[in-house]
Enzyme design. Structure first.
Site, short mmCIF file in Angstrom:
data_model
loop_
_atom_site.label_atom_id
_atom_site.label_comp_id
_atom_site.label_asym_id
_atom_site.label_seq_id
_atom_site.Cartn_x
_atom_site.Cartn_y
_atom_site.Cartn_z
N SER A 139 -48.07 8.55 1.70
CA SER A 139 -48.01 7.65 0.55
C SER A 139 -49.44 7.45 0.01
CB SER A 139 -47.35 6.33 0.97
OG SER A 139 -46.96 5.58 -0.15
N LYS A 141 -39.09 -13.67 -15.28
CA LYS A 141 -40.14 -14.29 -14.49
C LYS A 141 -39.74 -14.48 -13.02
CE LYS A 141 -44.27 -16.02 -14.27
NZ LYS A 141 -45.43 -15.15 -14.48
#
Length: 265
Positions: free
Chosen positions: A94, A146
């Site tokens: 990764s 949000k």
């Protein structure tokens, strides 16, 4: 004494930067651009080394920090015309492989783990926990996204789709970086960007690395038996050295171990 004698050629020098641990900003990670910047700058600028070697042992972490560190290494390599050679120990997966791709060549151990070219997001959900405790949670937002992926609410399919779209953008950035750095060495028709990993020679066979080899013998073969090594790495803060941040270091260690555990290490 050689370096003090005029007109006498000094032994070749390789600056070695150790990149060990999870990649994350601030105190959460052992590897981040702000903490590593002084060591990386010194490695390239001190005495014009013949090469800079990256010793990498990282299961990954923050895509942004991986990109920032790799970009700094590439910029200094090009400014100073100094080659960069990467050496993978246990794992460069990764974000760890993102860092490895900052090198012009990558060498691995026969048991090194490379790849995991993908993006992951993991967490927990506690939608009934507060209700069972008799606690009322009050959340007010401006902007419908949000509170995306709020762990105390049932998973919203729209939030999942939004998250996947964000992950895809990061994944494409990762793929571009690998193709830019390794493009001519990657085999045609092979999908190496599924998040899979390869071991040692398998990584070499798939173009993710250039050969099996270790730091000292490879550098001695390239620069001669008298090559000198200068070691650089992240400096620990005063509080850490004095043992004044035990809780913080414990949390960092847990996160670090969890990252390596994904690969059985």
């Amino acid at each position: 004494m050689k370096r003090w004698i005029p007109f006498m050629k000094s032994a070749p020098t390789v600056a070695v930067i150790r990149l060990q641990g999870v990649i994350a900003s601030g105190a959460r990670g052992q590897l981040n651009d702000a903490a590593l910047a002084p060591a990386i700058e010194r490695a390239f600028r001190r005495g014009k080394p013949d090469a800079v070697a990256l010793v990498i042992n990282s299961p990954g972490g923050s895509p942004a920090q991986s990109s920032l560190i790799a970009a700094r290494i590439r910029r200094l390599s090009e400014e100073k015309s100094i080659p960069v050679i990467g050496f993978v120990e246990d794992v460069a997966a990764s974000g760890g492989y993102w860092l490895a791709c900052a090198a012009d060549e990558i060498f691995v151990d026969e048991s090194s783990i490379l790849g995991s070219i993908g993006v992951i997001s993991a967490g927990f959900g506690f939608p009934q926990a507060l209700e069972k405790l008799g606690v009322e949670r009050r959340v007010h937002t401006a902007g419908k996204s949000k509170s995306m992926m709020d762990p105390f609410r049932p998973e919203n399919p729209e939030d999942v789709e939004r998250l996947k779209a964000l992950q895809e953008q990061i994944h494409q950035s990762f793929i571009r970086h690998v193709k830019t750095r390794r493009g001519g060495k990657l085999p045609d028709g092979e999908d190496l960007f599924t998040g899979d990993v390869w071991i040692g020679q398998g990584a070499v066979d798939n173009g993710l690395a250039d050969g099996v080899g270790h730091l000292v013998p490879v550098m001695k073969t390239r620069f001669g038996k008298d090559v000198r090594f200068r070691m650089y790495g992240q400096r620990r803060g005063l509080a850490s050295r004095l043992g004044l941040s035990i809780a913080e270091e414990a949390l960092t260690t847990i996160e670090d171990r969890a990252g390596f555990a994904r690969f059985g290490l």
